[in-house]
Every structure is written in structure tokens, then in C-alpha cells.
Scaffold this motif. Structure first.
Motif, mmCIF file in Angstrom:
data_model
loop_
_atom_site.group_PDB
_atom_site.id
_atom_site.type_symbol
_atom_site.label_atom_id
_atom_site.label_comp_id
_atom_site.label_asym_id
_atom_site.label_seq_id
_atom_site.Cartn_x
_atom_site.Cartn_y
_atom_site.Cartn_z
ATOM 1 N N GLU A 162 0.831 -1.203 0.000
ATOM 2 C CA GLU A 162 0.000 0.000 0.000
ATOM 3 C C GLU A 162 0.873 1.263 0.000
ATOM 4 O O GLU A 162 0.628 2.211 -0.764
ATOM 5 C CB GLU A 162 -0.908 0.005 1.231
ATOM 6 C CG GLU A 162 -1.795 1.236 1.335
ATOM 7 C CD GLU A 162 -2.621 1.246 2.606
ATOM 8 O OE1 GLU A 162 -3.364 2.230 2.810
ATOM 9 O OE2 GLU A 162 -2.515 0.299 3.405
ATOM 10 N N ALA A 163 1.896 1.276 0.853
ATOM 11 C CA ALA A 163 2.779 2.435 0.922
ATOM 12 C C ALA A 163 3.572 2.600 -0.367
ATOM 13 O O ALA A 163 3.823 3.724 -0.821
ATOM 14 C CB ALA A 163 3.725 2.294 2.111
ATOM 15 N N ARG A 164 3.966 1.489 -0.978
ATOM 16 C CA ARG A 164 4.722 1.558 -2.233
ATOM 17 C C ARG A 164 3.870 2.165 -3.341
ATOM 18 O O ARG A 164 4.326 3.034 -4.080
ATOM 19 C CB ARG A 164 5.188 0.169 -2.646
ATOM 20 C CG ARG A 164 6.094 0.172 -3.877
ATOM 21 C CD ARG A 164 6.251 -1.226 -4.442
ATOM 22 N NE ARG A 164 6.634 -2.181 -3.425
ATOM 23 C CZ ARG A 164 6.534 -3.502 -3.566
ATOM 24 N NH1 ARG A 164 6.036 -4.008 -4.691
ATOM 25 N NH2 ARG A 164 6.904 -4.316 -2.597
ATOM 26 N N LYS A 165 2.628 1.723 -3.448
ATOM 27 C CA LYS A 165 1.747 2.266 -4.487
ATOM 28 C C LYS A 165 1.486 3.754 -4.258
ATOM 29 O O LYS A 165 1.455 4.546 -5.211
ATOM 30 C CB LYS A 165 0.432 1.494 -4.512
ATOM 31 C CG LYS A 165 0.545 0.091 -5.100
ATOM 32 C CD LYS A 165 -0.826 -0.575 -5.151
ATOM 33 C CE LYS A 165 -0.756 -1.942 -5.828
ATOM 34 N NZ LYS A 165 -2.093 -2.594 -5.893
ATOM 35 N N ILE A 225 11.076 4.212 -1.044
ATOM 36 C CA ILE A 225 11.605 4.960 -2.190
ATOM 37 C C ILE A 225 12.346 4.028 -3.140
ATOM 38 O O ILE A 225 12.138 4.066 -4.370
ATOM 39 C CB ILE A 225 12.528 6.089 -1.717
ATOM 40 C CG1 ILE A 225 11.727 7.193 -1.021
ATOM 41 C CG2 ILE A 225 13.322 6.677 -2.893
ATOM 42 C CD1 ILE A 225 10.766 7.927 -1.917
ATOM 43 N N GLU A 226 13.204 3.190 -2.620
ATOM 44 C CA GLU A 226 13.984 2.311 -3.485
ATOM 45 C C GLU A 226 13.084 1.281 -4.179
ATOM 46 O O GLU A 226 13.308 0.936 -5.342
ATOM 47 C CB GLU A 226 15.084 1.630 -2.682
ATOM 48 C CG GLU A 226 16.124 2.621 -2.186
ATOM 49 C CD GLU A 226 17.393 1.964 -1.692
ATOM 50 O OE1 GLU A 226 17.533 0.733 -1.830
ATOM 51 O OE2 GLU A 226 18.264 2.686 -1.172
ATOM 52 N N ASP A 227 12.063 0.806 -3.476
ATOM 53 C CA ASP A 227 11.131 -0.148 -4.087
ATOM 54 C C ASP A 227 10.297 0.506 -5.187
ATOM 55 O O ASP A 227 9.794 -0.180 -6.082
ATOM 56 C CB ASP A 227 10.199 -0.737 -3.022
ATOM 57 C CG ASP A 227 10.898 -1.722 -2.109
ATOM 58 O OD1 ASP A 227 12.049 -2.102 -2.401
ATOM 59 O OD2 ASP A 227 10.291 -2.108 -1.084
ATOM 60 N N SER A 228 10.137 1.826 -5.114
ATOM 61 C CA SER A 228 9.337 2.545 -6.108
ATOM 62 C C SER A 228 10.164 3.035 -7.292
ATOM 63 O O SER A 228 9.603 3.421 -8.323
ATOM 64 C CB SER A 228 8.665 3.763 -5.454
ATOM 65 O OG SER A 228 7.873 3.389 -4.352
#
Length: 267
Positions: free
Chosen positions: A88-91, A124-127
Motif C-alpha cells: 500500500e505504501a509503495r503504491k 523509495i527504493e522499491d518505487s
């Protein structure tokens, strides 16, 4: 230096100012656009105030700081101390990055004492790659470029120490940076000195009104001393810098050749 779109992402409402407030001021003065994002509401950082009241105060303090610097302030609604790098946070971050459309993102490193800082960095890095993938969050148009990602200085040495790729002298904007951080009174004049007294770092009779200036100048002076050679190389060997902010480039964003970094960071 190019005119850029810069997105600074901190875990808490004062993290952007403390880590790169001077650089942000220089970006704005050079005509770049800067957005400060706090991923949590800062609602846990006080010894007496409740979460709802503190969240309101922290958001107002962030806006007061932004009014001084000319940046745009965004405070998200994740609860302070409870941030998790989940889907959820990544999206949410993918959508936000696409809306802001930054050339550069500045954030925490993954190795940090605070779980919210680590989670912010992970998000941030995952996005970083997914912002260009149209099938991810198709309701928000994908970017046609991958932003470069930089980490703010920290002193932690495990699993590996911070390695500066670029250092920015902030002597000429230090007074303004102190005004920005000074807006965060609930943090710098209440919670942080209270914690510092508990940890034995300052005396019980310390005047907490001095804490914002003392803490920030001590930190930025330490950075300048540590990277004095790099500063002399960037600004000239005859120059001496009192205060500085340093940045390490992430491998996960767009890679900027070292020779081109002066085009992306103010002098």
C-alpha cells in the motif's frame, strides 16, 4: 546548474530540513522546484501531547518552514513510529512520485537508527523502477524517466559507512536553514532536548530554546570537517567551509556521471 524538479522525502516533518534544508534553499534560489514530503505525521514525537493534537501541530510547523524556504510541503498520514514498507505504501509513493515528476529524489539511507527512516528509504527504493512501469498504478500516468536517488549524510557504519558523492557548502544559507528548523518547535524545543536529557547528552538545566541552533550547527559543522578535502576540490583550495550537507548516490535510481554532478547540485 540545471533548473530541476527536486523531491526530498523524509520520514518525519522535520527530517527534510535537518538533512538538506540548506541545499533545498540553494535549489530554490537557483530557480529549481523543491517538494518536501514527510511520509509520517510526526504524531509520536512528544513527551506529553497526544497524537491527534501533535499531528496537527507538526503539519502546521512543516508549512511554516516551507513558507520561509519556498518549497512545497506534503505531509502524508502514516502514523509516526508505525511506518511499514508494504504494498500500500509503495503504491502511494509511486503515484506521488509520478505526480511530482522529480529529476532527483533525496531521502534516508537504509541503515539508520529509526525504523521510520529505514522504511522510508525502502519505500523509495522499491518505487524507483516501478514509476516507469505503466501497468503499475495505471490510474496515474507512468514517468518517461527514472529519477536519480541520493541519500543524506548519516554517521552509521554498519553494514557500510556513508560515502559522499557530492558535498554542498551551506554557509551562505545557514541562517535561513536555522529559521526553517526553528519552526519545528514541538520537535527541536520539546521532544528532542527531552530525549537528549534522558540520554545524558545535555544537562537538565540546558536552555531548550538553544537546541535547534546548537543541534543543527553541530551536525553541519561535523559534515564540513569530515569532507573538507572534497569541499576544497569543489569550491577551490583557498576556500574554507564551516557548514555543509553531503549526499550519496543510490544504485537504484538514474546514474549521474560524477563529472556531471555539478549540473545537478547547487554550489
Amino acid at each position: 546548474m540545471k533548473k530541476l524538479n527536486v523531491m526530498v522525502v523524509g520520514a518525519h516533518p522535520d527530517d527534510c530540513e535537518g538533512g538538506c534544508g540548506g541545499t533545498a534553499l540553494k535549489y530554490v534560489k537557483a530557480g529549481s522546484r523543491v517538494t518536501f514530503v514527510s511520509v509520517t505525521d510526526g504524531s509520536a514525537g512528544h513527551q506529553t501531547l497526544g497524537r491527534q493534537e501533535l499531528a496537527k501541530i507538526r503539519k502546521e510547523e512543516a508549512q511554516a518552514s516551507a513558507n520561509i524556504s519556498g518549497v512545497t510541503s506534503i505531509v502524508l498520514k502514516h502514523r509516526d513510529g508505525e511506518l511499514e514498507p508494504n504494498l500500500e505504501a509503495r503504491k502511494e509513493m509511486v503515484r506521488l512520485i509520478r505526480k511530482v515528476q522529480p529529476d532527483i529524489i533525496i531521502t534516508h539511507r537504509l541503515n539508520d537508527y529509526h525504523p521510520d527512516h529505514r522504511s522510508t528509504s525502502q519505500i523509495i527504493e522499491d518505487s524507483s523502477y516501478l514509476v516507469m512501469v505503466p501497468a503499475i498504478c495505471p490510474d496515474t500516468p507512468a514517468l518517461n524517466h527514472q529519477p536519480a536517488i541520493f541519500f543524506v549524510y548519516d554517521p552509521f557504519r554498519r553494514p557500510y559507512p556513508f560515502s559522499a558523492d557530492v558535498v554542498v557548502r551551506i554557509d551562505d544559507v545557514m541562517e535561513e536553514k536555522l529559521k526553517m528548523t526553528g519552526c519545528h518547535k514541538s520537535q527541536y524545543e520539546a521532544f528532542l532536548p527531552w530525549m537528549a536529557i534522558k540520554q545524558g547528552e545535555i544537562r537538565t538545566d540546558y536552555d531548550v530554546r538553544n537546541y535547534p541552533s546548537d543541534a543543527i550547527t553541530q551536525w553541519d559543522r561535523k559534515v564540513a570537517e569530515q569532507y573538507q578535502d572534497a569541499l576544497k576540490q569543489r569550491y577551490g583550495h583557498e576556500s574554507t567551509t564551516q557548514y555543509a550537507e553531503a549526499y550519496e548516490m543510490s544504485e537504484y535510481g538514474m546514474e549521474i556521471p560524477r563529472a556531471d554532478l555539478d549540473e545537478y547540485f547547487p554550489r
